[in-house]
Design an enzyme around this catalytic site. Structure first.
Site, PDB file in Angstrom:
ATOM      1  N   GLY A  81      35.457  45.335  41.927  1.00 59.11           N
ATOM      2  CA  GLY A  81      36.746  44.782  41.485  1.00 59.11           C
ATOM      3  C   GLY A  81      37.935  45.665  41.801  1.00 59.11           C
ATOM      4  O   GLY A  81      39.077  45.207  41.806  1.00 59.11           O
ATOM      5  N   PRO A  93      31.094  45.439  47.802  1.00 57.98           N
ATOM      6  CA  PRO A  93      32.050  45.544  48.919  1.00 57.98           C
ATOM      7  C   PRO A  93      33.505  45.538  48.474  1.00 57.98           C
ATOM      8  O   PRO A  93      34.375  45.942  49.253  1.00 57.98           O
ATOM      9  CB  PRO A  93      31.742  44.298  49.763  1.00 57.98           C
ATOM     10  CG  PRO A  93      31.193  43.317  48.789  1.00 57.98           C
ATOM     11  CD  PRO A  93      30.405  44.138  47.804  1.00 57.98           C
ATOM     12  N   TYR A 136      18.100  41.463  37.430  1.00 58.64           N
ATOM     13  CA  TYR A 136      19.447  40.999  37.082  1.00 58.64           C
ATOM     14  C   TYR A 136      19.361  40.042  35.884  1.00 58.64           C
ATOM     15  O   TYR A 136      18.781  38.960  35.973  1.00 58.64           O
ATOM     16  CB  TYR A 136      20.126  40.296  38.265  1.00 58.64           C
ATOM     17  CG  TYR A 136      20.462  41.208  39.446  1.00 58.64           C
ATOM     18  CD1 TYR A 136      20.392  42.602  39.343  1.00 58.64           C
ATOM     19  CD2 TYR A 136      20.863  40.675  40.667  1.00 58.64           C
ATOM     20  CE1 TYR A 136      20.700  43.429  40.426  1.00 58.64           C
ATOM     21  CE2 TYR A 136      21.181  41.492  41.753  1.00 58.64           C
ATOM     22  CZ  TYR A 136      21.085  42.871  41.617  1.00 58.64           C
ATOM     23  OH  TYR A 136      21.387  43.687  42.682  1.00 58.64           O
ATOM     24  N   LEU A 163      39.065  46.939  44.569  1.00 65.13           N
ATOM     25  CA  LEU A 163      39.823  46.618  45.784  1.00 65.13           C
ATOM     26  C   LEU A 163      40.558  45.275  45.695  1.00 65.13           C
ATOM     27  O   LEU A 163      41.247  44.887  46.627  1.00 65.13           O
ATOM     28  CB  LEU A 163      38.900  46.670  47.013  1.00 65.13           C
ATOM     29  CG  LEU A 163      38.461  48.096  47.396  1.00 65.13           C
ATOM     30  CD1 LEU A 163      37.277  48.079  48.366  1.00 65.13           C
ATOM     31  CD2 LEU A 163      39.633  48.873  48.016  1.00 65.13           C
ATOM     32  N   THR A 164      40.413  44.587  44.549  1.00 67.13           N
ATOM     33  CA  THR A 164      41.223  43.374  44.358  1.00 67.13           C
ATOM     34  C   THR A 164      42.650  43.763  44.003  1.00 67.13           C
ATOM     35  O   THR A 164      43.565  42.952  44.122  1.00 67.13           O
ATOM     36  CB  THR A 164      40.681  42.507  43.191  1.00 67.13           C
ATOM     37  OG1 THR A 164      40.825  43.247  41.960  1.00 67.13           O
ATOM     38  CG2 THR A 164      39.216  42.148  43.382  1.00 67.13           C
ATOM     39  N   GLY A 165      42.816  45.004  43.512  1.00 66.41           N
ATOM     40  CA  GLY A 165      44.137  45.471  43.100  1.00 66.41           C
ATOM     41  C   GLY A 165      44.480  45.104  41.667  1.00 66.41           C
ATOM     42  O   GLY A 165      45.557  45.422  41.176  1.00 66.41           O
TER      43      GLY A 165
HETATM   44  N1  LIG Z   1      20.855  46.831  45.725  1.00 71.57           N
HETATM   45  C1  LIG Z   1      21.544  47.368  44.744  1.00 71.57           C
HETATM   46  O1  LIG Z   1      21.199  48.418  44.172  1.00 71.57           O
HETATM   47  C2  LIG Z   1      22.793  46.653  44.284  1.00 71.57           C
HETATM   48  C3  LIG Z   1      23.721  47.303  43.439  1.00 71.57           C
HETATM   49  C4  LIG Z   1      24.888  46.616  43.092  1.00 71.57           C
HETATM   50  C5  LIG Z   1      25.099  45.328  43.559  1.00 71.57           C
HETATM   51  N2  LIG Z   1      24.175  44.706  44.355  1.00 71.57           N
HETATM   52  C6  LIG Z   1      24.382  43.329  44.864  1.00 71.57           C
HETATM   53  O2  LIG Z   1      25.661  43.258  45.460  1.00 71.57           O
HETATM   54  C7  LIG Z   1      26.440  42.246  44.824  1.00 71.57           C
HETATM   55  C8  LIG Z   1      27.900  42.666  44.816  1.00 71.57           C
HETATM   56  O3  LIG Z   1      28.098  43.976  44.288  1.00 71.57           O
HETATM   57  P1  LIG Z   1      28.776  44.236  42.856  1.00 71.57           P
HETATM   58  O4  LIG Z   1      28.590  43.047  42.022  1.00 71.57           O
HETATM   59  O5  LIG Z   1      28.280  45.553  42.388  1.00 71.57           O
HETATM   60  O6  LIG Z   1      30.317  44.489  43.178  1.00 71.57           O
HETATM   61  P2  LIG Z   1      31.507  43.717  43.932  1.00 71.57           P
HETATM   62  O7  LIG Z   1      31.022  42.544  44.658  1.00 71.57           O
HETATM   63  O8  LIG Z   1      32.246  44.772  44.667  1.00 71.57           O
HETATM   64  O9  LIG Z   1      32.429  43.275  42.680  1.00 71.57           O
HETATM   65  C9  LIG Z   1      32.145  42.123  41.942  1.00 71.57           C
HETATM   66  C10 LIG Z   1      33.096  42.026  40.748  1.00 71.57           C
HETATM   67  O10 LIG Z   1      34.441  42.083  41.163  1.00 71.57           O
HETATM   68  C11 LIG Z   1      35.237  41.124  40.441  1.00 71.57           C
HETATM   69  N3  LIG Z   1      35.648  40.117  41.446  1.00 71.57           N
HETATM   70  C12 LIG Z   1      34.883  39.538  42.419  1.00 71.57           C
HETATM   71  N4  LIG Z   1      35.625  38.721  43.192  1.00 71.57           N
HETATM   72  C13 LIG Z   1      36.885  38.793  42.711  1.00 71.57           C
HETATM   73  C14 LIG Z   1      38.094  38.179  43.094  1.00 71.57           C
HETATM   74  N5  LIG Z   1      38.159  37.368  44.151  1.00 71.57           N
HETATM   75  N6  LIG Z   1      39.208  38.453  42.370  1.00 71.57           N
HETATM   76  C15 LIG Z   1      39.175  39.302  41.321  1.00 71.57           C
HETATM   77  N7  LIG Z   1      38.048  39.913  40.907  1.00 71.57           N
HETATM   78  C16 LIG Z   1      36.917  39.664  41.606  1.00 71.57           C
HETATM   79  C17 LIG Z   1      34.341  40.543  39.387  1.00 71.57           C
HETATM   80  O11 LIG Z   1      34.337  41.340  38.198  1.00 71.57           O
HETATM   81  P3  LIG Z   1      35.478  41.322  37.095  1.00 71.57           P
HETATM   82  O12 LIG Z   1      36.120  39.955  37.132  1.00 71.57           O
HETATM   83  O13 LIG Z   1      34.809  41.650  35.818  1.00 71.57           O
HETATM   84  O14 LIG Z   1      36.422  42.425  37.523  1.00 71.57           O
HETATM   85  C18 LIG Z   1      32.973  40.668  40.023  1.00 71.57           C
HETATM   86  O15 LIG Z   1      31.966  40.698  39.064  1.00 71.57           O
HETATM   87  C19 LIG Z   1      25.799  42.063  43.441  1.00 71.57           C
HETATM   88  O16 LIG Z   1      26.071  40.811  42.880  1.00 71.57           O
HETATM   89  C20 LIG Z   1      24.335  42.255  43.786  1.00 71.57           C
HETATM   90  O17 LIG Z   1      23.803  41.061  44.329  1.00 71.57           O
HETATM   91  C21 LIG Z   1      23.039  45.375  44.726  1.00 71.57           C
END
Ligand SMILES: NC(=O)c1ccc[n+]([C@@H]2O[C@H](COP(=O)([O-])OP(=O)(O)OC[C@H]3O[C@@H](n4cnc5c(N)ncnc54)[C@H](OP(=O)(O)O)[C@@H]3O)[C@@H](O)[C@H]2O)c1
Length: 311
Positions: free
Chosen positions: A212, A208, A62, A214-216
């Site tokens: 982004g 989860p 990362y 599912l934030t709508g």
């Molecule tokens: N093991 C693996 O292969 C793998 C793959 C992916 C992720 N992960 C881990 O899982 C974690 C989470 O997954 P992810 O980052 O892919 O996706 P996520 O948690 O579903 O989405 C995160 C993104 O959603 C937006 N967001 C988050 N909270 C928000 C809120 N309250 N209101 C509005 N927008 C919000 C932000 O982006 P914007 O503001 O730009 O929209 C943020 O960067 C990662 O940080 C990582 O640690 C692991």
């Protein structure tokens, strides 16, 4: 309590929620430096700590190590005990067993700790067999460099190979970190979630809030920037009814947001969501998924709406 959960990994099953740290330092997908800074990441960490979140997930890749370094800084600044999970990527040029221990030592140095709580193989990549990496993982536990061992993105058969290889060394498989959200239920449909529960393997749900969606806040007219926009172009037009239901259900719980409903749904399904947060406001909202529960009926309604969106 599930009888198959080993005493070494029980602590992970008690963790309801975590904080994802991919956003800290990653420029390619998450535009670190443009949409958020080190100060924003620090604030996201601090807000999460204040909300009682005590599990952070990072990886050596990362931000090419920046996420681990930032986490290391933030850990030094807090007096709270924090569980740390990081990951090893089996790059195709990593051909020797000992490269895992070397990579882990690099992560420990960047994070500034003597051991982590969970060390995960990031992807089941060839050419080195799963069993070989698990032997190195068992060695890492023996050397006290990690408390437990996990895998990530492993399907059922890959996970069973890892589980058995570790069992031969008397090490339990603690977790499988996989993608899971109301817009991606493959682990439920393919039986991986049930298998993990049977084996006492903690399911850590990444993405989860579907990065982004599912934030709508995103729509066909306002897609997420960059690669995310392309990836979700065919899904975005289908999620309206699901988002509408999430809003209505959130209202029933005193005005919980769609994001909070999405994360609470993951918890209700028995997984540990680890949403990524770029700043304090996002971390604050995400933490609002804790301390309440959707009803079984609401979960069933959300399942139906998610099935319809994914058809
Ligand atoms: N093991 C693996 O292969 C793998 C793959 C992916 C992720 N992960 C881990 O899982 C974690 C989470 O997954 P992810 O980052 O892919 O996706 P996520 O948690 O579903 O989405 C995160 C993104 O959603 C937006 N967001 C988050 N909270 C928000 C809120 N309250 N209101 C509005 N927008 C919000 C932000 O982006 P914007 O503001 O730009 O929209 C943020 O960067 C990662 O940080 C990582 O640690 C692991």
């Amino acid at each position: 309590m599930n009888e198959t959960i080993s005493s070494e990994t029980r602590f992970l099953h008690a963790v309801e929620f975590g904080l994802g740290a991919w956003q800290w330092g990653d420029r390619l997908i998450w535009q670190y430096g443009q949409t958020h800074t080190e100060e924003d990441c620090r604030a996201a960490f601090e807000v999460s700590m204040a909300a009682g979140i005590r599990f952070v997930d990072t990886a050596e890749v990362y931000g090419s190590g920046r996420s681990e370094r930032l986490l290391g800084k933030f850990l030094k600044e807090t007096d709270q005990p924090v569980l740390v999970a990081t990951k090893f990527l089996p790059f195709p040029w990593r051909l020797r067993k000992k490269s895992l221990i070397r990579a882990l030592k690099g992560s420990l140095e960047r994070i500034g700790v003597e051991s982590v709580d969970l060390y995960q193989v990031h992807q089941p990549l060839p050419p080195i067999p799963i069993e070989t990496w698990m032997e190195s993982m068992a060695e890492a536990v023996k050397q006290g460099l990690t408390r437990t061992v996990g895998v990530s993105n492993y399907n059922q058969s890959q996970m069973l190979r890892a589980y058995s290889a570790l069992a031969r060394k008397s090490v339990p498989l603690a977790a499988n970190q996989v993608t899971y959200s109301l817009l991606n239920r493959a682990i439920e449909k393919e039986g991986l979630l049930a298998r993990c529960n049977e084996l006492g393997v903690r399911v850590i749900a990444y993405s989860p809030i579907e990065k982004g969606l599912l934030t709508g806040k995103y729509s066909t007219e306002n897609p997420p920037p960059g690669i995310r926009g392309q990836r979700y172009s065919s899904l975005l037009p289908k999620i309206g009814p699901l988002l509408k239901l999430m809003t209505a259900i959130g209202q029933e719980h005193g005005g919980k947001s769609k994001t909070q409903v999405a994360l609470n749904w993951c918890i209700c399904k028995g997984t540990m969501p680890i949403p990524g947060a770029k700043n304090a406001a996002q971390a604050e909202e995400n933490a609002g998924a804790l301390g309440w529960r959707l009803t079984e009926e609401e979960v069933a309604k959300l399942d139906q709406a998610s099935d319809a969106a994914l058809k």
